[in-house]
Design a protein around this motif. Sequence first.
Motif, short mmCIF file in Angstrom:
data_model
loop_
_atom_site.label_atom_id
_atom_site.label_comp_id
_atom_site.label_asym_id
_atom_site.label_seq_id
_atom_site.Cartn_x
_atom_site.Cartn_y
_atom_site.Cartn_z
N SER A 1 0.80 -1.22 0.00
CA SER A 1 0.00 0.00 0.00
C SER A 1 0.84 1.27 0.00
O SER A 1 0.35 2.33 -0.39
N ARG A 2 2.09 1.17 0.41
CA ARG A 2 2.95 2.36 0.39
C ARG A 2 3.24 2.80 -1.04
O ARG A 2 3.60 3.95 -1.28
N ILE A 3 3.05 1.87 -2.00
CA ILE A 3 3.24 2.20 -3.42
C ILE A 3 1.90 2.20 -4.15
O ILE A 3 1.62 3.10 -4.95
N SER A 4 1.07 1.20 -3.88
CA SER A 4 -0.23 1.11 -4.55
C SER A 4 -1.19 0.24 -3.74
O SER A 4 -0.78 -0.77 -3.17
N ARG A 5 -2.45 0.65 -3.74
CA ARG A 5 -3.48 -0.13 -3.08
C ARG A 5 -4.24 -1.03 -4.06
O ARG A 5 -5.18 -1.71 -3.68
N ILE A 6 -3.81 -1.01 -5.31
CA ILE A 6 -4.50 -1.80 -6.34
C ILE A 6 -3.72 -3.08 -6.61
O ILE A 6 -2.62 -3.05 -7.17
N GLY A 7 -4.29 -4.19 -6.19
CA GLY A 7 -3.63 -5.48 -6.37
C GLY A 7 -4.52 -6.48 -7.09
O GLY A 7 -5.75 -6.35 -7.09
N HIS A 8 -3.90 -7.47 -7.69
CA HIS A 8 -4.62 -8.48 -8.45
C HIS A 8 -4.09 -9.87 -8.10
O HIS A 8 -3.00 -10.01 -7.54
N PHE A 9 -4.88 -10.86 -8.47
CA PHE A 9 -4.47 -12.25 -8.27
C PHE A 9 -4.54 -12.99 -9.60
O PHE A 9 -5.44 -12.74 -10.41
N ALA A 10 -3.58 -13.89 -9.82
CA ALA A 10 -3.56 -14.68 -11.05
C ALA A 10 -3.34 -16.15 -10.72
O ALA A 10 -2.39 -16.49 -10.01
N SER A 11 -4.23 -16.99 -11.21
CA SER A 11 -4.12 -18.43 -11.04
C SER A 11 -3.67 -19.06 -12.35
O SER A 11 -4.23 -18.76 -13.41
N VAL A 12 -2.65 -19.93 -12.27
CA VAL A 12 -2.16 -20.63 -13.45
C VAL A 12 -2.13 -22.13 -13.12
O VAL A 12 -1.43 -22.55 -12.20
N ALA A 13 -2.92 -22.90 -13.86
CA ALA A 13 -2.98 -24.35 -13.65
C ALA A 13 -2.27 -25.05 -14.81
O ALA A 13 -2.39 -24.64 -15.96
N MET A 14 -1.52 -26.11 -14.49
CA MET A 14 -0.73 -26.80 -15.50
C MET A 14 -0.98 -28.30 -15.45
O MET A 14 -1.15 -28.88 -14.38
N VAL A 15 -0.96 -28.91 -16.63
CA VAL A 15 -1.14 -30.36 -16.73
C VAL A 15 -0.31 -30.86 -17.91
O VAL A 15 -0.18 -30.19 -18.94
N SER A 16 0.26 -32.03 -17.76
CA SER A 16 1.09 -32.61 -18.81
C SER A 16 0.27 -32.89 -20.06
O SER A 16 -0.90 -33.29 -19.99
N MET A 17 0.89 -32.69 -21.22
CA MET A 17 0.22 -33.01 -22.48
C MET A 17 0.04 -34.51 -22.63
O MET A 17 -0.72 -34.97 -23.50
N GLU A 18 0.73 -35.30 -21.79
CA GLU A 18 0.60 -36.75 -21.84
C GLU A 18 -0.54 -37.25 -20.95
O GLU A 18 -0.81 -38.45 -20.91
N GLN A 19 -1.22 -36.34 -20.23
CA GLN A 19 -2.32 -36.75 -19.36
C GLN A 19 -3.46 -37.30 -20.21
O GLN A 19 -4.00 -36.60 -21.07
N PRO A 20 -3.89 -38.55 -19.98
CA PRO A 20 -4.90 -39.15 -20.86
C PRO A 20 -6.33 -38.66 -20.61
O PRO A 20 -7.17 -38.73 -21.51
N PHE A 21 -6.64 -38.19 -19.40
CA PHE A 21 -8.00 -37.77 -19.04
C PHE A 21 -9.01 -38.89 -19.33
O PHE A 21 -10.09 -38.65 -19.87
N SER A 22 -8.64 -40.11 -18.97
CA SER A 22 -9.50 -41.26 -19.26
C SER A 22 -10.45 -41.59 -18.11
O SER A 22 -11.43 -42.30 -18.30
N SER A 23 -10.14 -41.08 -16.90
CA SER A 23 -11.02 -41.33 -15.76
C SER A 23 -10.85 -40.21 -14.75
O SER A 23 -9.85 -39.48 -14.76
N GLU A 24 -11.82 -40.07 -13.86
CA GLU A 24 -11.79 -38.98 -12.89
C GLU A 24 -10.68 -39.13 -11.86
O GLU A 24 -10.14 -38.15 -11.36
N ASN A 25 -10.33 -40.36 -11.53
CA ASN A 25 -9.38 -40.61 -10.45
C ASN A 25 -8.00 -41.04 -10.94
O ASN A 25 -7.21 -41.59 -10.17
N GLU A 26 -7.70 -40.79 -12.20
CA GLU A 26 -6.41 -41.21 -12.72
C GLU A 26 -5.28 -40.40 -12.09
O GLU A 26 -5.46 -39.22 -11.75
N PRO A 27 -4.12 -41.01 -11.90
CA PRO A 27 -2.99 -40.28 -11.32
C PRO A 27 -2.46 -39.22 -12.29
O PRO A 27 -2.58 -39.36 -13.51
N ALA A 28 -1.90 -38.17 -11.73
CA ALA A 28 -1.36 -37.09 -12.56
C ALA A 28 -0.03 -37.52 -13.18
O ALA A 28 0.83 -38.08 -12.50
N ILE A 29 0.13 -37.25 -14.47
CA ILE A 29 1.42 -37.45 -15.12
C ILE A 29 2.35 -36.34 -14.66
O ILE A 29 1.97 -35.16 -14.67
N PRO A 30 3.56 -36.66 -14.21
CA PRO A 30 4.48 -35.60 -13.76
C PRO A 30 4.75 -34.57 -14.85
O PRO A 30 4.70 -34.88 -16.04
#
Length: 252
Positions: free
Chosen positions: A208-237
């Motif tokens: 606030s000593r410089i600016s009271r205007i702040g923002h938040f950014a969410s970035v989600a990442m997933v491997s291109m090898e992730q099959p998305f074949s089931s809801e409970n599948e393990p995450a590909i590193p």
Amino acid sequence: MYDVEMQEMSQDFLKCWQAAGMHLNRQVDGGIQAWLRAHPYPPFLEHLSFRLGNQLFFIRVEDVDGKINGPGSLRGLFALAEGANGHACILPMQKQLLGGNWLPVHPGWGIVDAQSRRPIDPVALVTDEKIEMTPWELHDMAVQIVRDHLETQEFQLMSWQGNPEVDPAIWYIGDSKGPEWVVVRSVRYPENHAHRPQNWQLIAADCSRISRIGHFASVAMVSMEQPFSSENEPAIPLWRGYGMHVRFTGVE
């Protein structure tokens, strides 16, 4: 959250830094394609950094004659290399008496291990081993994604840094025509949205000593090898240097 030294490069050191970067770029046919840091703006943990294959290299540029000093410290360099599972390196440079050009002291890449001071050949360190990206790497990538987004929106960037222990990650001139800041968080699959940190009010108060205007950014990442074949599948590193899908919908 803690304060980060915002020392800028002197004009003399900037010339040395530019020569160092051009030298490193010439070591690879077609130039280094995966620069992590190649800009002269604070804050500084390293002066230059890049990925080659599955290895990360963090470079501190030094004048062997000790006449000029660059911003940052060896302590910061070691902390960065440890957090990102990379190599802490020194690139000793020397200003030539005739012409005043800056040249590396050592042949080849010219870089040495920051601890042992033994020469390093980055190409020789690259292997076929799959190395999982560290939280530090993911956060730095997330910051780059948000930074690039702001640039495409034609906002003027003031500073940015990829240390996940430092908030905010980005300062820029926003719609208010004054400084605004962004706190960035990244998550891996199966999570698809990051949450604001619990100390948001503390971050806001500190900014606030410089600016009271702040923002938040969410970035989600997933491997291109992730099959998305089931809801409970393990995450590909998320392997270093491999493809991934990114979900980022803008700053909030």
